[in-house]
Design an enzyme around this catalytic site. Structure first.
Site, PDB file in Angstrom:
ATOM      1  N   ARG A 133       9.122  -7.785 -12.130  1.00  0.00           N
ATOM      2  CA  ARG A 133       9.769  -8.775 -11.278  1.00  0.00           C
ATOM      3  C   ARG A 133      10.324  -8.072 -10.039  1.00  0.00           C
ATOM      4  O   ARG A 133      11.522  -7.770  -9.971  1.00  0.00           O
ATOM      5  CB  ARG A 133      10.880  -9.457 -12.077  1.00  0.00           C
ATOM      6  CG  ARG A 133      11.316 -10.869 -11.704  1.00  0.00           C
ATOM      7  CD  ARG A 133      11.525 -11.030 -10.274  1.00  0.00           C
ATOM      8  NE  ARG A 133      12.089 -12.319  -9.889  1.00  0.00           N
ATOM      9  CZ  ARG A 133      12.357 -12.597  -8.623  1.00  0.00           C
ATOM     10  NH1 ARG A 133      12.103 -11.714  -7.667  1.00  0.00           N
ATOM     11  NH2 ARG A 133      12.865 -13.757  -8.315  1.00  0.00           N
ATOM     12  N   ARG A 135       0.842  -1.207   0.000  1.00  0.00           N
ATOM     13  CA  ARG A 135       0.000   0.000   0.000  1.00  0.00           C
ATOM     14  C   ARG A 135       0.874   1.253   0.000  1.00  0.00           C
ATOM     15  O   ARG A 135       1.828   1.359   0.761  1.00  0.00           O
ATOM     16  CB  ARG A 135      -0.906  -0.005   1.243  1.00  0.00           C
ATOM     17  CG  ARG A 135      -2.204   0.710   1.037  1.00  0.00           C
ATOM     18  CD  ARG A 135      -3.194  -0.027   0.142  1.00  0.00           C
ATOM     19  NE  ARG A 135      -4.008  -0.969   0.864  1.00  0.00           N
ATOM     20  CZ  ARG A 135      -3.791  -2.287   0.885  1.00  0.00           C
ATOM     21  NH1 ARG A 135      -2.795  -2.816   0.224  1.00  0.00           N
ATOM     22  NH2 ARG A 135      -4.587  -3.079   1.561  1.00  0.00           N
ATOM     23  N   HIS A 177     -12.620  -6.919  -3.698  1.00  0.00           N
ATOM     24  CA  HIS A 177     -12.474  -6.119  -4.930  1.00  0.00           C
ATOM     25  C   HIS A 177     -13.822  -6.117  -5.661  1.00  0.00           C
ATOM     26  O   HIS A 177     -14.792  -5.556  -5.164  1.00  0.00           O
ATOM     27  CB  HIS A 177     -11.316  -6.710  -5.741  1.00  0.00           C
ATOM     28  CG  HIS A 177     -10.848  -5.900  -6.908  1.00  0.00           C
ATOM     29  ND1 HIS A 177     -11.163  -4.566  -7.072  1.00  0.00           N
ATOM     30  CD2 HIS A 177     -10.084  -6.222  -7.992  1.00  0.00           C
ATOM     31  CE1 HIS A 177     -10.606  -4.135  -8.199  1.00  0.00           C
ATOM     32  NE2 HIS A 177      -9.957  -5.126  -8.773  1.00  0.00           N
ATOM     33  N   ASP A 184     -19.023   0.717  -5.008  1.00  0.00           N
ATOM     34  CA  ASP A 184     -19.830  -0.490  -4.824  1.00  0.00           C
ATOM     35  C   ASP A 184     -20.997  -0.286  -3.861  1.00  0.00           C
ATOM     36  O   ASP A 184     -21.909  -1.111  -3.816  1.00  0.00           O
ATOM     37  CB  ASP A 184     -18.948  -1.632  -4.316  1.00  0.00           C
ATOM     38  CG  ASP A 184     -17.902  -2.021  -5.340  1.00  0.00           C
ATOM     39  OD1 ASP A 184     -18.267  -2.186  -6.506  1.00  0.00           O
ATOM     40  OD2 ASP A 184     -16.723  -2.131  -4.978  1.00  0.00           O
ATOM     41  N   ARG A 205     -17.136   8.244  -8.176  1.00  0.00           N
ATOM     42  CA  ARG A 205     -17.968   7.321  -8.974  1.00  0.00           C
ATOM     43  C   ARG A 205     -19.258   7.031  -8.218  1.00  0.00           C
ATOM     44  O   ARG A 205     -20.339   6.938  -8.807  1.00  0.00           O
ATOM     45  CB  ARG A 205     -17.202   6.010  -9.246  1.00  0.00           C
ATOM     46  CG  ARG A 205     -15.924   6.207 -10.039  1.00  0.00           C
ATOM     47  CD  ARG A 205     -15.112   4.931 -10.120  1.00  0.00           C
ATOM     48  NE  ARG A 205     -14.743   4.433  -8.790  1.00  0.00           N
ATOM     49  CZ  ARG A 205     -14.182   3.260  -8.555  1.00  0.00           C
ATOM     50  NH1 ARG A 205     -13.903   2.444  -9.549  1.00  0.00           N
ATOM     51  NH2 ARG A 205     -13.868   2.880  -7.327  1.00  0.00           N
ATOM     52  N   TYR A 234     -17.714   0.370   1.766  1.00  0.00           N
ATOM     53  CA  TYR A 234     -17.049   1.492   2.460  1.00  0.00           C
ATOM     54  C   TYR A 234     -15.569   1.192   2.591  1.00  0.00           C
ATOM     55  O   TYR A 234     -15.174   0.036   2.740  1.00  0.00           O
ATOM     56  CB  TYR A 234     -17.698   1.715   3.845  1.00  0.00           C
ATOM     57  CG  TYR A 234     -19.060   2.339   3.664  1.00  0.00           C
ATOM     58  CD1 TYR A 234     -19.232   3.714   3.778  1.00  0.00           C
ATOM     59  CD2 TYR A 234     -20.144   1.559   3.284  1.00  0.00           C
ATOM     60  CE1 TYR A 234     -20.465   4.289   3.533  1.00  0.00           C
ATOM     61  CE2 TYR A 234     -21.380   2.128   3.041  1.00  0.00           C
ATOM     62  CZ  TYR A 234     -21.531   3.504   3.170  1.00  0.00           C
ATOM     63  OH  TYR A 234     -22.742   4.076   2.899  1.00  0.00           O
TER      64      TYR A 234
HETATM   65  N1  CMX Z   1     -15.640  -1.877   7.457  1.00  0.00           N
HETATM   66  C1  CMX Z   1     -14.978  -2.293   8.560  1.00  0.00           C
HETATM   67  N2  CMX Z   1     -13.648  -2.280   8.694  1.00  0.00           N
HETATM   68  C2  CMX Z   1     -12.947  -1.810   7.649  1.00  0.00           C
HETATM   69  C3  CMX Z   1     -13.551  -1.331   6.489  1.00  0.00           C
HETATM   70  C4  CMX Z   1     -14.956  -1.381   6.391  1.00  0.00           C
HETATM   71  N3  CMX Z   1     -15.613  -0.999   5.313  1.00  0.00           N
HETATM   72  N4  CMX Z   1     -12.596  -0.918   5.615  1.00  0.00           N
HETATM   73  C5  CMX Z   1     -11.422  -1.148   6.229  1.00  0.00           C
HETATM   74  N5  CMX Z   1     -11.630  -1.690   7.451  1.00  0.00           N
HETATM   75  C6  CMX Z   1     -10.622  -2.160   8.396  1.00  0.00           C
HETATM   76  C7  CMX Z   1      -9.713  -3.165   7.703  1.00  0.00           C
HETATM   77  O1  CMX Z   1     -10.316  -4.471   7.685  1.00  0.00           O
HETATM   78  C8  CMX Z   1      -8.458  -3.085   8.525  1.00  0.00           C
HETATM   79  O2  CMX Z   1      -8.677  -3.807   9.713  1.00  0.00           O
HETATM   80  P1  CMX Z   1      -7.496  -4.716  10.369  1.00  0.00           P
HETATM   81  O3  CMX Z   1      -6.460  -3.731  10.760  1.00  0.00           O
HETATM   82  O4  CMX Z   1      -8.172  -5.392  11.495  1.00  0.00           O
HETATM   83  O5  CMX Z   1      -7.029  -5.646   9.284  1.00  0.00           O
HETATM   84  C9  CMX Z   1      -8.413  -1.599   8.885  1.00  0.00           C
HETATM   85  O6  CMX Z   1      -9.756  -1.103   8.741  1.00  0.00           O
HETATM   86  C10 CMX Z   1      -7.495  -0.764   7.999  1.00  0.00           C
HETATM   87  O7  CMX Z   1      -7.841  -0.961   6.645  1.00  0.00           O
HETATM   88  P2  CMX Z   1      -7.597   0.190   5.548  1.00  0.00           P
HETATM   89  O8  CMX Z   1      -6.125   0.439   5.483  1.00  0.00           O
HETATM   90  O9  CMX Z   1      -8.494   1.331   5.805  1.00  0.00           O
HETATM   91  O10 CMX Z   1      -8.143  -0.504   4.218  1.00  0.00           O
HETATM   92  P3  CMX Z   1      -7.348  -1.463   3.222  1.00  0.00           P
HETATM   93  O11 CMX Z   1      -6.591  -0.603   2.257  1.00  0.00           O
HETATM   94  O12 CMX Z   1      -6.606  -2.513   3.945  1.00  0.00           O
HETATM   95  O13 CMX Z   1      -8.561  -2.183   2.472  1.00  0.00           O
HETATM   96  C11 CMX Z   1     -10.674  -2.303   1.403  1.00  0.00           C
HETATM   97  C12 CMX Z   1      -9.370  -1.514   1.543  1.00  0.00           C
HETATM   98  C13 CMX Z   1     -11.482  -1.719   0.259  1.00  0.00           C
HETATM   99  C14 CMX Z   1     -10.333  -3.772   1.066  1.00  0.00           C
HETATM  100  C15 CMX Z   1     -11.444  -2.228   2.738  1.00  0.00           C
HETATM  101  O14 CMX Z   1     -11.776  -0.890   3.018  1.00  0.00           O
HETATM  102  C16 CMX Z   1     -12.683  -3.108   2.767  1.00  0.00           C
HETATM  103  O15 CMX Z   1     -12.605  -4.299   3.096  1.00  0.00           O
HETATM  104  N6  CMX Z   1     -13.889  -2.519   2.420  1.00  0.00           N
HETATM  105  C17 CMX Z   1     -15.123  -3.272   2.319  1.00  0.00           C
HETATM  106  C18 CMX Z   1     -15.166  -4.043   1.006  1.00  0.00           C
HETATM  107  C19 CMX Z   1     -15.314  -3.106  -0.197  1.00  0.00           C
HETATM  108  O16 CMX Z   1     -16.155  -2.221  -0.197  1.00  0.00           O
HETATM  109  N7  CMX Z   1     -14.496  -3.346  -1.246  1.00  0.00           N
HETATM  110  C20 CMX Z   1     -14.604  -2.593  -2.520  1.00  0.00           C
HETATM  111  C21 CMX Z   1     -13.444  -1.649  -2.780  1.00  0.00           C
HETATM  112  C22 CMX Z   1     -13.551  -0.994  -4.115  1.00  0.00           C
HETATM  113  C23 CMX Z   1     -13.076  -1.907  -5.243  1.00  0.00           C
HETATM  114  O17 CMX Z   1     -11.940  -2.419  -5.201  1.00  0.00           O
HETATM  115  O18 CMX Z   1     -13.835  -2.100  -6.176  1.00  0.00           O
END
Ligand code: CMX
Length: 437
Positions: free
Chosen positions: A422, A44, A273, A376, A328, A317
């Site tokens: 790579r 990241r 995703h 989403d 979007r 979220y």
């Molecule tokens: N609800 C609850 N907790 C959340 C959260 C959410 N919507 N989004 C992030 N967190 C949590 C993470 O699980 C992580 O927890 P841990 O430390 O216990 O592992 C913490 O907050 C920090 O995460 P982050 O740095 O804010 O987010 P990431 O970059 O790791 O992940 C994403 C990004 C999208 C995977 C994550 O926000 C998520 O799981 N969201 C819900 C699924 C979603 O909406 N995905 C679609 C994304 C858009 C796309 O790719 O199309």
């Protein structure tokens, strides 16, 4: 007027020169540092990829060659009689960096319609798959099988010059973009409408107009317009997201565009995703069932806490890069606001109300770096409102769309002669050794 290929031919030399300059004059410039937290944190924030068509600003959101989403909505030609951006005008912008004329857009629509037929063996393959196989698995299999037709692969076997790679890659990419919706519609019909005939491609319609028609929703102009906007907006989201990055990585081995994009589709199929829109709908419907007609901020807040306390994420979220509401999401919500049927739809009202409460709850929860809605949060719910209620199919529509950006980058990777990707990896012991030094 100039064709897409002629336009590309004109813009490629300047980009090749820009790359040469960056490499020879600034090759040693430092753009960031690599910390252990990047290495163990899914890379990241690491600035480590070249991707020309779009750049994602954490606050402003995505820009396609510098154009924001509202800019694109103003300048990119829509379908005849329509208002929304279409796949063809977005593809032209992504590939060339230029805004196409209406005439150029129409010519591209016609070219795609003419190239849309699937080879018979791919039809047979798809028709032989069980309806219980996830539609994304079917899509990935169909796309991989299309590589029998790969112009790039055939030319590579013949032995062509590196400078000719991009023209064959472009040919494959255009053929794939033309065939993806036809393949995706066939999967929809087989799984959800077995025995119903698939309409032929109408050469006077745009790509997504035809897709909507083949899905069986051609009479619903609102849904067709929504699909056009959805597919244009999901086309590209810079290079580091899992699907785009996968296409890039696989493509860097000189695997052809069909195999590269097939791999990307399987990355898109993950719930963090592309599958998130399906998850959002499932979650919003469960919320609706639990709180009934009494939709208040308080009830939604309780439901959000229940989700979080059970250890689940709130789907729709958060984001790996964005730190603000996703533009979007805003564009799709605006689409809903201009149509009374959508504005008054119970599921859309629930989405809207949830987006008013969730950011504060997520802030209080204190984990996610971005408490705001991503695209989403609403995208699947609009499909549901229009009667396209088969959740498992939603990511397939995303898969039809993401080809615009991922395949654009494959053309450019070949035009710029980008190398095999790579990166260097380390074991934990080796990292500890590095820190000691
Ligand atoms: N609800 C609850 N907790 C959340 C959260 C959410 N919507 N989004 C992030 N967190 C949590 C993470 O699980 C992580 O927890 P841990 O430390 O216990 O592992 C913490 O907050 C920090 O995460 P982050 O740095 O804010 O987010 P990431 O970059 O790791 O992940 C994403 C990004 C999208 C995977 C994550 O926000 C998520 O799981 N969201 C819900 C699924 C979603 O909406 N995905 C679609 C994304 C858009 C796309 O790719 O199309």
């Amino acid at each position: 007027t100039k064709s897409l290929k002629e336009t590309l031919q004109e813009v490629i030399p300047a980009k090749q020169e820009q790359l040469r300059r960056l490499k020879t004059e600034h090759g040693q410039a430092v753009v960031g540092e690599v910390k252990i937290e990047n290495i163990i944190g899914g890379m990241r924030g690491l600035k480590a990829m070249l991707w020309d068509a779009s750049v994602l600003d954490p606050i402003e959101g995505i820009r396609f060659h510098g154009h924001s989403i509202p800019d694109c909505q103003k300048v990119l030609p829509p379908a005849p009689g329509g208002k929304e951006i279409i796949a063809e005008s977005m593809l032209w912008l992504l590939l060339t960096g230029q805004v196409p004329t209406t005439e150029q857009t129409r010519e591209l629509s016609r070219e795609l319609a003419e190239k849309g037929e699937l080879p018979e063996f791919v039809e047979t393959l798809i028709d032989s798959l069980p309806a219980t196989l996830h539609p994304m698995t079917q899509l990935g299999m169909g796309v991989a099988a299309l590589n029998r037709e790969s112009s790039f692969q055939a030319a590579y076997e013949r032995g062509i010059k590196k400078s000719e790679y991009w023209t064959h890659t472009l040919e494959d990419c255009i053929n794939l973009i033309a065939r993806l919706p036809v393949l995706a519609a066939r999967i929809y019909r087989n799984v959800y409408r077995p025995g119903t005939p698939l309409p032929a491609i109408n050469k006077d319609l745009d790509l997504v107009g035809n897709y909507s028609n083949q899905l069986g929703y051609g009479d619903n102009q609102s849904l067709t317009e929504y699909l056009r906007l959805y597919i244009a907006l999901h086309g590209d989201h810079e290079g580091g997201n899992a699907s785009a990055h996968t296409a890039h990585l696989v493509g860097s081995t000189l695997s052809d565009p069909y195999l590269s994009y097939s791999a990307a589709l399987f990355a898109l199929a993950g719930p963090l995703h592309g599958l998130a829109n399906q998850e959002v709908l499932r979650w919003q419907l469960a919320m609706q069932k639990e709180i009934g007609d009494n939709i208040t901020h308080e009830n939604i807040k309780d439901y959000l806490w229940k989700t979080l306390k059970s250890g689940q994420v709130v789907p729709g979220y958060g984001h790996g890069v964005l730190r603000n509401p996703d533009p979007r999401f805003i564009a799709l919500q605006e689409f809903c606001n201009t149509r009374p049927d959508l504005k008054n739809s119970p599921i859309i009202q629930l989405v809207t109300k949830t987006s008013e409460v969730a950011p504060d709850v997520l802030k209080e929860h204190g984990k996610t770096k971005n408490p705001y809605p991503n695209v989403d949060a609403t995208s699947g719910c609009v499909l549901y409102h229009y009667g396209l209620t088969e959740f498992k199919y939603y990511t397939v529509i995303f898969g039809v769309s993401r080809a615009l950006g991922a395949l654009t980058q494959l053309v450019w990777a070949r035009a710029l002669g980008l190398p095999l990707e790579r990166p260097k990896s380390y074991s934990m012991d080796a990292l500890e050794e590095l820190i000691k030094k």
